[in-house]
Design an enzyme around this catalytic site. Structure first.
Site, PDB file in Angstrom:
ATOM      1  N   ASN A 161      45.112  55.082   9.755  1.00 24.62           N
ATOM      2  CA  ASN A 161      44.332  55.079   9.208  1.00 24.62           C
ATOM      3  C   ASN A 161      43.547  54.777   9.915  1.00 24.62           C
ATOM      4  O   ASN A 161      43.022  53.795  10.746  1.00 24.62           O
ATOM      5  CB  ASN A 161      43.338  54.137   7.197  1.00 24.62           C
ATOM      6  N   TRP A 162      42.351  56.228  10.926  1.00 23.42           N
ATOM      7  CA  TRP A 162      41.745  55.762  11.388  1.00 23.42           C
ATOM      8  C   TRP A 162      40.464  54.989  10.788  1.00 23.42           C
ATOM      9  O   TRP A 162      39.387  54.264  12.452  1.00 23.42           O
ATOM     10  CB  TRP A 162      41.350  57.252  12.690  1.00 23.42           C
ATOM     11  N   LYS A 163      39.822  54.790  10.060  1.00 18.56           N
ATOM     12  CA  LYS A 163      38.720  54.696   9.576  1.00 18.56           C
ATOM     13  C   LYS A 163      37.274  55.575  10.554  1.00 18.56           C
ATOM     14  O   LYS A 163      37.514  56.330  11.032  1.00 18.56           O
ATOM     15  CB  LYS A 163      38.648  52.459   9.857  1.00 18.56           C
TER      16      LYS A 163
ATOM     17  N   HIS B 217      41.309  52.749  -0.896  1.00 19.04           N
ATOM     18  CA  HIS B 217      41.012  51.848  -0.630  1.00 19.04           C
ATOM     19  C   HIS B 217      40.157  50.789  -0.691  1.00 19.04           C
ATOM     20  O   HIS B 217      39.246  50.943  -1.054  1.00 19.04           O
ATOM     21  CB  HIS B 217      40.854  52.166   1.718  1.00 19.04           C
TER      22      HIS B 217
ATOM     23  N   GLU C 149      38.412  49.046   0.924  1.00 18.93           N
ATOM     24  CA  GLU C 149      36.916  49.392   1.703  1.00 18.93           C
ATOM     25  C   GLU C 149      36.181  50.036   0.943  1.00 18.93           C
ATOM     26  O   GLU C 149      35.332  49.776   1.301  1.00 18.93           O
ATOM     27  CB  GLU C 149      37.289  49.593   3.384  1.00 18.93           C
TER      28      GLU C 149
ATOM     29  N   GLU D  45      48.389  47.180   0.127  1.00 19.29           N
ATOM     30  CA  GLU D  45      47.398  46.373   1.422  1.00 19.29           C
ATOM     31  C   GLU D  45      46.903  45.092   0.661  1.00 19.29           C
ATOM     32  O   GLU D  45      45.839  45.059   0.217  1.00 19.29           O
ATOM     33  CB  GLU D  45      46.335  46.982   1.748  1.00 19.29           C
TER      34      GLU D  45
ATOM     35  N   GLY E  96      43.119  43.786   8.868  1.00 16.55           N
ATOM     36  CA  GLY E  96      42.459  43.878   9.676  1.00 16.55           C
ATOM     37  C   GLY E  96      42.146  42.509  10.416  1.00 16.55           C
ATOM     38  O   GLY E  96      41.156  42.286  11.156  1.00 16.55           O
TER      39      GLY E  96
ATOM     40  N   SER F 165      47.439  44.965   9.139  1.00 14.73           N
ATOM     41  CA  SER F 165      47.674  43.698  10.192  1.00 14.73           C
ATOM     42  C   SER F 165      49.469  44.434  10.546  1.00 14.73           C
ATOM     43  O   SER F 165      49.882  43.531  11.103  1.00 14.73           O
ATOM     44  CB  SER F 165      47.651  42.487  10.368  1.00 14.73           C
TER      45      SER F 165
ATOM     46  N   GLY G  45      46.319  50.296  10.176  1.00 16.67           N
ATOM     47  CA  GLY G  45      44.669  50.432  10.625  1.00 16.67           C
ATOM     48  C   GLY G  45      44.223  50.306  12.067  1.00 16.67           C
ATOM     49  O   GLY G  45      44.290  51.547  13.503  1.00 16.67           O
ATOM     50  N   GLY G  46      44.262  49.490  12.730  1.00 16.79           N
ATOM     51  CA  GLY G  46      43.594  48.542  13.972  1.00 16.79           C
ATOM     52  C   GLY G  46      44.415  49.486  14.443  1.00 16.79           C
ATOM     53  O   GLY G  46      44.453  50.211  15.909  1.00 16.79           O
TER      54      GLY G  46
HETATM   55  C1  PEP Z   1      43.914  49.440   6.427  1.00 12.50           C
HETATM   56  O1  PEP Z   1      43.457  49.398   6.424  1.00 12.50           O
HETATM   57  O2  PEP Z   1      44.901  50.658   6.139  1.00 12.50           O
HETATM   58  C2  PEP Z   1      44.925  48.710   7.860  1.00 12.50           C
HETATM   59  C3  PEP Z   1      46.449  48.291   7.084  1.00 12.50           C
HETATM   60  O3  PEP Z   1      43.803  48.154   8.612  1.00 12.50           O
HETATM   61  P1  PEP Z   1      44.587  46.770  10.172  1.00 12.50           P
HETATM   62  O4  PEP Z   1      45.712  47.547   9.784  1.00 12.50           O
HETATM   63  O5  PEP Z   1      43.543  46.937  10.750  1.00 12.50           O
HETATM   64  O6  PEP Z   1      45.264  45.972   9.041  1.00 12.50           O
END
Ligand code: PEP
Length: 253
Positions: free
Chosen positions: A9-11, A96, A98, A168, A174, A214, A235-236
């Protein structure tokens, strides 16, 4: 058996050129070393058509990070499920945390998006998960069950086969704080039991349940070794080829 998946997920990261470079790099890396799982990259809308053209869909599926809750018309700035599908992509992330928090997406709105995504032939990565306060109050099971009931449990079993669940925990997104593999397995097993109650064991066993929060190359092998964890939503660590490839390779261990 549920399909094993690693999804990125590049966001709201990467301009068009940077995104194409990342997709190209991943495409090359996976051409040289085929993945043992389904790999999905979910990108901002502006990247979808070009990324979809560029990657080898045998190795990489493409997804959007959102779609509208309306079919078409005077909704300035929105992108419909039909438009997403027309770019050549196969998946869409919905629910999600967010989007739920910052854009006030309610279970009812998400239900509309789910229905439109499926009606347009998209598969869904549906996110659920509790906040830190809810975890501390031991309400995580209640929360994830209500999120499923609120937006996807109206689907028929046939429709539900196009839904991947991503658990999640909001406190792990994050933050660098990962749920332990045991903590994640416990709630994944619970989620599978809730799906089994609703759709039966066969459907539940075929439902991919991904962990997100994470997740990185160093902790992915331990998480993915658990029986109810079918992969990750990342994500990251999906923003660099080497980091993301390291997680994909966890399925080779
Ligand atoms: C996400 O937002 O879907 C996610 C898992 O982010 P991160 O891996 O950065 O925690």
């Amino acid at each position: 058996m549920a399909k094993k998946i690693v999804a990125g997920n590049w966001k709201m990261n990467k301009n068009l050129q940077e995104g194409l470079e990342l997709a190209n790099g991943l495409n090359d890396a996976l051409a040289a070393d085929k993945p043992n799982c389904e790999v999905i990259i979910c990108t901002p809308f502006i990247h979808l058509a070009k990324v979809s053209e560029l990657v080898n869909h045998d190795n990489i599926k493409v997804g959007a990070e959102n779609c509208a809750d309306k079919v078409s018309g005077a909704f300035t700035g929105e992108v419909s499920a039909e438009m997403v599908k027309s770019t050549g992509c196969e998946y869409v992330i919905l629910g999600h945390s967010e989007r739920r928090e910052y854009y006030h997406e309610t279970p009812e709105i998400l239900k509309e998006k789910v229905d439109l995504a499926l009606a347009n032939g998209l598969k869904i990565l549906f996110c659920i998960g509790e906040s830190l306060a809810e975890r501390e109050a031991n309400k995580q099971n209640e929360v994830v069950k209500a999120e499923l009931e609120g937006s996807v449990f109206h689907l028929t079993a046939e429709q539900f086969a196009n839904v991947v669940i991503a658990y999640e925990p909001i406190w792990a997104i994050g933050t660098g704080k990962t749920a332990t593999a045991d903590q994640a397995e416990e709630i994944h097993a619970y989620i599978r039991s809730v799906v089994a109650e609703k759709y039966g064991k066969a459907v539940a066993d075929n439902t991919s349940i991904l962990y997100g929060g994470s997740c990185k190359a160093s902790n992915a092998p331990e998480l993915f070794a658990k029986p109810d964890i079918d992969g990750g939503l990342i994500g990251g660590a999906s923003l660099k080829v080497a980091d993301f490839k390291g997680i994909i390779d966890a399925w080779k261990k």
